[in-house]
Design a protein around this motif. Structure first.
Motif, mmCIF file in Angstrom:
data_model
loop_
_atom_site.group_PDB
_atom_site.id
_atom_site.type_symbol
_atom_site.label_atom_id
_atom_site.label_comp_id
_atom_site.label_asym_id
_atom_site.label_seq_id
_atom_site.Cartn_x
_atom_site.Cartn_y
_atom_site.Cartn_z
ATOM 1 N N ALA A 136 6.430 -2.993 -6.150
ATOM 2 C CA ALA A 136 5.199 -3.791 -6.121
ATOM 3 C C ALA A 136 4.863 -4.461 -7.458
ATOM 4 O O ALA A 136 4.490 -5.641 -7.473
ATOM 5 C CB ALA A 136 4.029 -2.928 -5.647
ATOM 6 N N PRO A 137 4.983 -3.775 -8.614
ATOM 7 C CA PRO A 137 4.637 -4.456 -9.879
ATOM 8 C C PRO A 137 5.599 -5.587 -10.239
ATOM 9 O O PRO A 137 5.274 -6.419 -11.085
ATOM 10 C CB PRO A 137 4.737 -3.328 -10.918
ATOM 11 C CG PRO A 137 4.640 -2.059 -10.138
ATOM 12 C CD PRO A 137 5.289 -2.352 -8.830
ATOM 13 N N ARG A 138 6.779 -5.638 -9.587
ATOM 14 C CA ARG A 138 7.776 -6.661 -9.937
ATOM 15 C C ARG A 138 7.648 -7.917 -9.076
ATOM 16 O O ARG A 138 8.356 -8.893 -9.290
ATOM 17 C CB ARG A 138 9.185 -6.087 -9.765
ATOM 18 C CG ARG A 138 9.530 -5.091 -10.866
ATOM 19 C CD ARG A 138 10.765 -4.246 -10.554
ATOM 20 N NE ARG A 138 11.787 -4.979 -9.835
ATOM 21 C CZ ARG A 138 12.562 -4.415 -8.923
ATOM 22 N NH1 ARG A 138 12.384 -3.163 -8.588
ATOM 23 N NH2 ARG A 138 13.507 -5.116 -8.339
ATOM 24 N N LEU A 181 -9.139 4.684 3.236
ATOM 25 C CA LEU A 181 -8.312 5.891 3.293
ATOM 26 C C LEU A 181 -6.924 5.637 2.703
ATOM 27 O O LEU A 181 -6.399 6.452 1.932
ATOM 28 C CB LEU A 181 -8.198 6.366 4.746
ATOM 29 C CG LEU A 181 -7.406 7.649 4.997
ATOM 30 C CD1 LEU A 181 -8.044 8.821 4.277
ATOM 31 C CD2 LEU A 181 -7.310 7.929 6.500
ATOM 32 N N ARG A 182 -6.327 4.489 3.041
ATOM 33 C CA ARG A 182 -4.991 4.159 2.532
ATOM 34 C C ARG A 182 -5.022 3.883 1.030
ATOM 35 O O ARG A 182 -4.051 4.169 0.317
ATOM 36 C CB ARG A 182 -4.443 2.948 3.296
ATOM 37 C CG ARG A 182 -4.256 3.229 4.778
ATOM 38 C CD ARG A 182 -3.888 1.987 5.548
ATOM 39 N NE ARG A 182 -2.488 1.639 5.352
ATOM 40 C CZ ARG A 182 -1.943 0.484 5.726
ATOM 41 N NH1 ARG A 182 -2.711 -0.435 6.311
ATOM 42 N NH2 ARG A 182 -0.676 0.241 5.527
ATOM 43 N N LEU A 183 -6.130 3.328 0.533
ATOM 44 C CA LEU A 183 -6.249 3.098 -0.904
ATOM 45 C C LEU A 183 -6.328 4.422 -1.670
ATOM 46 O O LEU A 183 -5.749 4.570 -2.760
ATOM 47 C CB LEU A 183 -7.488 2.248 -1.197
ATOM 48 C CG LEU A 183 -7.407 0.770 -0.772
ATOM 49 C CD1 LEU A 183 -8.752 0.079 -0.964
ATOM 50 C CD2 LEU A 183 -6.321 0.036 -1.563
ATOM 51 N N LEU A 199 0.810 -1.215 0.000
ATOM 52 C CA LEU A 199 0.000 0.000 0.000
ATOM 53 C C LEU A 199 0.847 1.271 0.000
ATOM 54 O O LEU A 199 0.299 2.366 0.077
ATOM 55 C CB LEU A 199 -0.927 0.015 1.224
ATOM 56 C CG LEU A 199 -2.084 -0.986 1.202
ATOM 57 C CD1 LEU A 199 -2.836 -0.977 2.523
ATOM 58 C CD2 LEU A 199 -3.040 -0.677 0.059
ATOM 59 N N SER A 200 2.157 1.112 -0.071
ATOM 60 C CA SER A 200 3.029 2.290 -0.070
ATOM 61 C C SER A 200 3.074 2.907 -1.464
ATOM 62 O O SER A 200 3.448 2.233 -2.438
ATOM 63 C CB SER A 200 4.443 1.887 0.366
ATOM 64 O OG SER A 200 5.324 2.965 0.205
ATOM 65 N N PRO A 201 2.711 4.192 -1.611
ATOM 66 C CA PRO A 201 2.738 4.843 -2.944
ATOM 67 C C PRO A 201 4.119 4.836 -3.579
ATOM 68 O O PRO A 201 4.248 4.745 -4.797
ATOM 69 C CB PRO A 201 2.272 6.275 -2.639
ATOM 70 C CG PRO A 201 1.498 6.167 -1.366
ATOM 71 C CD PRO A 201 2.171 5.093 -0.586
ATOM 72 N N SER A 202 5.177 4.913 -2.751
ATOM 73 C CA SER A 202 6.537 4.933 -3.304
ATOM 74 C C SER A 202 6.912 3.613 -3.961
ATOM 75 O O SER A 202 7.821 3.558 -4.796
ATOM 76 C CB SER A 202 7.546 5.275 -2.206
ATOM 77 O OG SER A 202 7.496 4.299 -1.173
#
Length: 599
Positions: A12-14, A505-507, A3-6
């Protein structure tokens, strides 16, 4: 991390696979909801592992449905057998015990039959409550199958017969494989289940016969080199775990059934038992050192030291000598050759200050002294109590969540190396830590000792590649309680409603800060496409969307989301405290009100 935007455009995609070890933890009240959110958010195929799922079919159906949303196909692989069989024992401690050293061990470590106080516990003897049926994972080892067949044949009648095909002479080939035992066990269970459902059958007689303790075989005739005895020692309360643990460990040592893990679900009692064993070992060693054996040993050690000092004082180079004179000194090579010809001495590794082998469960062959000293030094740096360090030196560790993390890591590493042979622990060792042992002891009863925890902990015994048989011992538990643990079914897993207000909220934060990255969009769609409110529930897609709308309106009114769904004000603080929901929103509401007044 998911859930981390960074991470949304980089890490995450890897991710290619997520492995969920001990997946049954999804049923926990505390962090089960996080497990469920992770399963729904997973951007890739998953691998879920567990040995204790009560309703695997239903759980697999739910997981398959969740994985379809992310385009993955899920397959279930079930393996219903153990590599090493488990043999269960009730421990009936002696009323007195005199400890004067461990002595030599003997036997091959195959079971505990014949040892003082140990009574084999047949699995069928646990089926005292017929209304509960027989759990699918109640396993019979080959000896259990043979005993069961003999007992069923003994009590069969005209209406209730045992098929001749179950006779081991016919059911098993000349060269018996494990697969043959599994087939025989399955056929025996089928007949036993038929008897179990019929009140007129001889089922009760079979259970009663298997519950009666078999005559204890005469103990091995090999005597230990010490005077430990169960007849002329001090009397104590057989129900006191602090008094009965050393006699139990002594018997396990004799049969080479160590290493052992003793499970006690009370942290304080774990430490009290360990400290009691330490005191008994130290007291026995102190008393032994007052006797002639220690005096003789020290005299030999002093002579060894004198001889060693004398050799070290010889000059390194030969002195000048006449042609016929004797060689008084000799070169360094000569001395090395002379020392090697003397042979190894029993005093080479002798340390009079260290715990003596007769009064220690440690295996010094598995760890160099310098390594142990390094562990001790690091623990003292962390201000670990000296009693715990003394326990480690004697091969005993304590493990529970309240212990210092460095100490727990030392216990785990020293146990895996084989130096520690006894660990007293709570349920922390039954999940996710690789610490197999030869014997598992359930030391005392507890409300936390459930059917699930029992199976997880018992599964630690029987080291693959080392033990042909794992031992499970009940110490301080009644036979009735042990029967319930053996015959109870695993609890069915129930899920939680995964879409919490904090998660919404986190999403929004993930979506906004990652500039609506493809990964974030896919994760949110995967979560919201789940049509069930919880595992095993009915399909309620409209209710899921209704809850989502409620959460968005709530966050807007509390000024945590802006008009376009962007996170504002104290969003970061509330998101960081997600594990305290709903308290985090109460904290935010109070804090915002206070800030408003001051401004």
């Amino acid at each position: 991390m998911l859930l981390s935007p960074s991470n949304a455009k980089s890490w995450a995609p890897r991710v290619r696979r997520i492995i969920f070890d001990e997946i049954h933890s999804i049923g926990n009240a505390e962090d089960g909801v996080v497990w469920e959110q992770l399963l729904l958010l997973a951007p890739c195929p998953i691998i879920a592992l567990s040995a204790t799922v009560g309703n695997p079919g239903e759980f697999n159906e739910w997981l398959t449905e969740t994985q379809k949303a992310s385009g993955s196909e899920l397959k279930m692989i079930q393996h219903g057998t153990r590599y090493s069989d488990l043999r269960k024992y009730m421990y009936d401690p002696p009323t007195s015990f005199k400890f004067a050293g461990l002595g030599k061990s003997f036997g091959v470590g195959l079971g505990l039959d014949g040892l003082v106080g140990f009574k084999a516990f047949h699995p069928v003897a646990s089926l005292v409550d017929k209304s509960r049926g027989m759990p699918d994972d109640l396993a019979f080892e080959p000896r259990d199958c043979l005993t069961l067949w003999k007992t069923m044949v003994k009590f069969q009648s005209g209406d209730y017969t045992v098929p001749e095909s179950l006779n081991p002479d016919k059911a098993l080939p000349p060269c018996i494989r494990k697969a043959d035992i599994f087939a025989w066990e399955k056929a025996l269970k089928k007949v036993l289940m038929q008897w179990m459902t019929d009140r007129q059958s001889p089922f009760d007689k079979v259970v009663q016969a298997l519950s009666i303790p078999a005559p204890i075989e005469p103990a091995d005739q090999i005597q230990s080199s010490t005077a430990s005895s169960v007849t002329d020692g001090d009397s104590f309360d057989p129900q006191d775990l602090k008094c009965t643990t050393l006699p139990l460990l002594y018997q396990l040592h004799k049969r080479r059934a160590l290493p052992a893990i003793l499970f006690n679900y009370d942290r304080n009692q774990c430490e009290e038992i360990a400290e009691s064993v330490l005191k008994q070992l130290v007291d026995a060693e102190t008393k032994w050192k007052e006797g002639p054996a220690w005096k003789k040993l020290m005299e030999g050690y002093e002579k060894y030291q004198e001889l060693k000092d004398k050799k070290s004082r010889k000059p390194a180079k030969p002195v000048k000598k006449a042609k016929n004179d004797d060689d008084e000194g000799g070169s360094k090579t000569d001395r090395m050759r002379e020392e090697s010809s003397d042979g190894a001495s029993i005093y080479d590794l002798f340390d009079p200050e260290a715990p003596q082998a007769e009064f220690s469960f440690a295996n010094p062959k598995q760890l160099q002294k310098a390594e142990l000293d390094e562990y001790v030094r690091s623990l003292r740096w962390k201000h670990i109590r000296e009693e715990l360090i003394d326990l480690l030196k004697r091969g005993i560790g304590v493990h529970h969540a309240g212990m210092n993390r460095k100490y727990r890591q030392c216990v785990e590493m020293l146990f895996r190396k084989g130096f520690l042979r006894v660990v007293i622990a709570t349920g922390t060792l039954s999940l996710g830590i690789n610490m197999p042992c030869a014997t598992v002891v359930f030391s005392g009863d507890s409300v936390f000792l459930t059917a699930l925890n029992f199976r997880q902990a018992a599964g630690r015994s029987g080291r693959r590649g080392f033990d042909l048989l794992g031992n499970v011992v009940f110490q301080g538990l009644s036979e009735e309680r042990a029967s319930r643990l053996l015959s109870s079914r695993l609890p069915e897993m129930t899920g939680h409603f995964p879409i919490t207000t904090t998660l919404v909220l986190r999403l929004f934060t993930l979506l906004n800060d990652s500039k609506s990255s493809p990964y974030a969009v896919k994760a949110i769609n995967s979560l919201l496409s789940q049509p069930r409110l919880y595992l095993g529930g009915q399909s309620f897609k409209e209710q899921v969307l209704h809850h989502l709308r409620f959460s968005i309106e709530y966050l807007r009114r509390n000024e945590l989301l802006g008009p376009k769904g962007e996170p504002v004000n104290f969003t970061s603080c509330v998101s960081h405290l997600y594990f305290t929901e709903n308290s985090s929103f109460a904290f935010h509401g109070k804090g915002s009100h206070t800030v408003g007044i001051r401004s």
